[in-house]
Structures are given as C-alpha cells and as structure tokens.
Design a protein around this motif. Sequence first.
Motif, short mmCIF file in Angstrom:
data_model
loop_
_atom_site.label_atom_id
_atom_site.label_comp_id
_atom_site.label_asym_id
_atom_site.label_seq_id
_atom_site.Cartn_x
_atom_site.Cartn_y
_atom_site.Cartn_z
N LEU A 1 10.67 23.15 17.20
CA LEU A 1 12.09 23.14 17.55
C LEU A 1 12.32 21.86 18.34
O LEU A 1 11.53 21.51 19.22
CB LEU A 1 12.40 24.36 18.42
N LEU A 2 13.37 21.12 18.02
CA LEU A 2 13.65 19.88 18.74
C LEU A 2 14.25 20.18 20.11
O LEU A 2 14.98 21.16 20.29
CB LEU A 2 14.59 19.00 17.93
N GLY A 3 13.94 19.32 21.07
CA GLY A 3 14.47 19.52 22.41
C GLY A 3 15.93 19.16 22.52
O GLY A 3 16.64 19.65 23.40
N GLU A 4 16.38 18.29 21.63
CA GLU A 4 17.78 17.84 21.64
C GLU A 4 18.15 17.41 20.24
O GLU A 4 17.28 17.11 19.41
CB GLU A 4 17.95 16.69 22.64
N GLY A 5 19.44 17.38 19.97
CA GLY A 5 19.91 17.15 18.62
C GLY A 5 19.52 15.82 18.01
O GLY A 5 19.35 15.72 16.79
N ASP A 6 19.36 14.78 18.84
CA ASP A 6 19.05 13.46 18.28
C ASP A 6 17.56 13.11 18.39
O ASP A 6 17.17 11.96 18.17
CB ASP A 6 19.88 12.38 18.98
N ALA A 7 16.73 14.08 18.72
CA ALA A 7 15.29 13.81 18.82
C ALA A 7 14.71 13.52 17.45
O ALA A 7 15.05 14.18 16.46
CB ALA A 7 14.58 15.00 19.46
N ASN B 1 1.23 14.50 16.55
CA ASN B 1 0.07 13.80 15.99
C ASN B 1 -0.73 14.63 15.00
O ASN B 1 -1.79 14.21 14.55
CB ASN B 1 -0.81 13.29 17.13
N ASP B 2 -0.19 15.79 14.63
CA ASP B 2 -0.75 16.54 13.50
C ASP B 2 -0.27 15.91 12.19
O ASP B 2 0.74 15.19 12.18
CB ASP B 2 -0.29 18.00 13.57
N PRO B 3 -0.94 16.17 11.08
CA PRO B 3 -0.51 15.58 9.80
C PRO B 3 0.87 16.09 9.36
O PRO B 3 1.10 17.30 9.30
CB PRO B 3 -1.60 16.06 8.83
N ALA B 4 1.77 15.17 9.09
CA ALA B 4 3.09 15.46 8.52
C ALA B 4 3.80 16.63 9.20
O ALA B 4 4.21 17.60 8.55
CB ALA B 4 2.96 15.75 7.02
N PRO B 5 4.02 16.56 10.51
CA PRO B 5 4.70 17.67 11.20
C PRO B 5 6.15 17.81 10.77
O PRO B 5 6.79 16.84 10.37
CB PRO B 5 4.59 17.28 12.67
N VAL B 6 6.66 19.03 10.86
CA VAL B 6 8.02 19.35 10.45
C VAL B 6 8.92 19.43 11.68
O VAL B 6 8.62 20.17 12.63
CB VAL B 6 8.07 20.69 9.69
N MET B 7 10.02 18.68 11.66
CA MET B 7 11.04 18.76 12.71
C MET B 7 12.13 19.72 12.22
O MET B 7 12.84 19.41 11.25
CB MET B 7 11.64 17.39 13.00
N LEU B 8 12.26 20.86 12.84
CA LEU B 8 13.25 21.83 12.37
C LEU B 8 14.66 21.28 12.55
O LEU B 8 14.97 20.68 13.59
CB LEU B 8 13.10 23.15 13.14
N PRO B 9 15.52 21.45 11.56
CA PRO B 9 16.89 20.91 11.65
C PRO B 9 17.66 21.54 12.81
O PRO B 9 17.80 22.76 12.88
CB PRO B 9 17.51 21.26 10.30
N TYR B 10 18.17 20.68 13.69
CA TYR B 10 18.77 21.18 14.93
C TYR B 10 20.09 21.90 14.72
O TYR B 10 20.53 22.66 15.58
CB TYR B 10 18.96 20.01 15.91
N ASP C 1 27.78 28.83 12.54
CA ASP C 1 27.93 30.00 11.66
C ASP C 1 26.65 30.32 10.90
O ASP C 1 26.37 31.48 10.62
CB ASP C 1 29.08 29.77 10.67
N ASP C 2 25.89 29.27 10.53
CA ASP C 2 24.67 29.50 9.75
C ASP C 2 23.42 29.35 10.60
O ASP C 2 22.36 28.98 10.11
CB ASP C 2 24.62 28.54 8.56
N ALA C 3 23.53 29.66 11.88
CA ALA C 3 22.38 29.54 12.79
C ALA C 3 21.24 30.43 12.31
O ALA C 3 21.43 31.59 11.95
CB ALA C 3 22.79 29.93 14.20
#
Length: 308
Positions: free
Chosen positions: A152-158, A254-263, A276-278
């Motif tokens: 989970l990103l800490g902030e929207g622009d991370a 630093n793991d291989p190809a980590p996924v940044m969840l869409p904020y 609405d689609d949270a």
Amino acid sequence: MSSIAQHLKLRVKRWRHRRLAAGILATPAIVPRDDGLVLFSMIGHKVVLPYLVAVKSLHRHLGRGRIILLDDGTLTLADRRVLAAHLGDPQVIAIDDVATGPCPRRNVWERLLAILDLRAHHYVVQLDSDTVTLGPVPEVVAAIDAGRSFTLLGEGDATLASTAAFVAGRARVDLLDPATHVQAAAEAMLDRMTFQGRTLQYVRGCAGFAGFAPSADGRSVAEALSIEMDRLIGRKQWGRWGAEQVAANFVVANDPAPVMLPYDRYFNFWNDGMPDDAAFAHFIGTCRFHGNAYFDATQRAIAALLDR
C-alpha cells in the motif's frame, strides 16, 4: 477545556466502534488453508474486535491462506479463545520470542522480523487491525499468484525509484534537529548506503498492508539496512518509532518486480472522502474517527460476511 472535550469525544467514538465491531462475532469463522499464504498481524487486547473485521474482510476476498499472529504481550486467555474460534486456531507468537539481532527492539521490529523469517517458506501478507477490505482485490491476488511483493502506498504520489532519485526528490532535513522524524532522517541518507554493490530502490509505502513474497533472503536486507542506519544516523535515532516502516519499505522495494497498489483504490484514510470503487482502506490514527467512514466500512464488511 476543548482538549478535554476532544479527548472524551474520541473515547466515546472508540467505544461506539468497538460495540459496532462486536457484530463480527456473529459472522462465520475463517476456515484456514495451509496453501503457502499467511495473513500476519501483530495485535493486542484492545484491537481484537477491529482486527477480526480487518482479517475476515480481507480473507473473504482472498479465499485462501491461514493466520499467524504476533501477541504484543496484552492478549488475554479470553482473547485467545475468541481468536481460536474465529480464525481456525491460529499460531500465536509471543513478542519476546522474536530475536531482533542487529535491529532495534520493540517499535514493531519484531513484527517485520517475524515476517521475514516466515517468508522463507510462505507468502506473507502483513495486515493492520485498523484496515477494512471493501471489495475485490485483484491486484493483491495477482501479486500473490505471481510471487511478487506488494505495498500500500504511503501517499498518492509515491513511486518506486532508485535511492538516489528518491533522495534527490525530497526536501532537505536537519539531521541534528532532535525533532526530525526518524523516517525523514533515514530516508535522507538512503543514497549513502553501500550494499553488496547493488543498485538500490525505495518507495514510501505503508506497512499497514504489504505483501512479502517467498524469498531466501530472510532478514539479510533488513539487517544490512539497520547496520547502515546505525552508522549513518546513530542507534538512538534509528531505534525510534517509525524506523521499521522505512525497513519494510526498503525490503519490498528491493524485491523482484514489486507491485505498487493503485492509490485510488487502496488508500490511507485522511478524512478526504471514500472513492466509490474503493477496494481497501487503512484508517490511520485518530483520522479513523473523523466522520462516519470507519463506522460505515466496518458495518458494510460485517453485513457482507453475514450474507455469505
């Protein structure tokens, strides 16, 4: 007087939420599966009910995995009985049984290190008790299936970036000012690290919800970071609350190809409304009791579990 009134209002809201969250006790128990996925949380007596909402609402959309818990030292015998009944008798680790080695003790380090031990043979999802899964989480399912870590990103622009680029894009901090938060101090030094000749990455994530893919690295990355930060900012600063967040971010990045969840669908609630689609909300600190969003999300999650 206003601060006293605010404190009393917060206490009333906490009580109201615990009363609402007690509805989770009427929902079906999780049936654990030993399928390589572990849902992991550090909890204590005060958060048993909201934690059950958090883990059951996530498990509903994953339909897999088993639970392992880290007891912060406050779980009672009655708490353990409730957890056993609702989570399929999960393994419970005592916080004092987790050795921290060169890393600091307490301030959530035991949680991260226990996760890194478990990931030798499992995919481990770290879940905070102040979260609610609101809908399908296909990005999380895909990350687990692909064996990729996520956060989970800490902030929207991370964004995920090299440590050099990350530091260059941040404002300078005064490392000599005792008021400087450990996260800001540590992040300012990331580009000065030497680590096995690797090009290092970093992301400002949130340990409230993160996935750690199976890896033979164990604790090595977190321990190397900790040793470097002892050198760069000192153990007194590095031992403060918030350092574990930096370490968790660093490990995932630093793991291989980590996924940044869409904020826009997986987010931290700062009283800015609910999309609405949270899919997933992390109700941080006292912000969770601003308005009725946390209450509404809890009620929706319980109702969905009762409808199964």
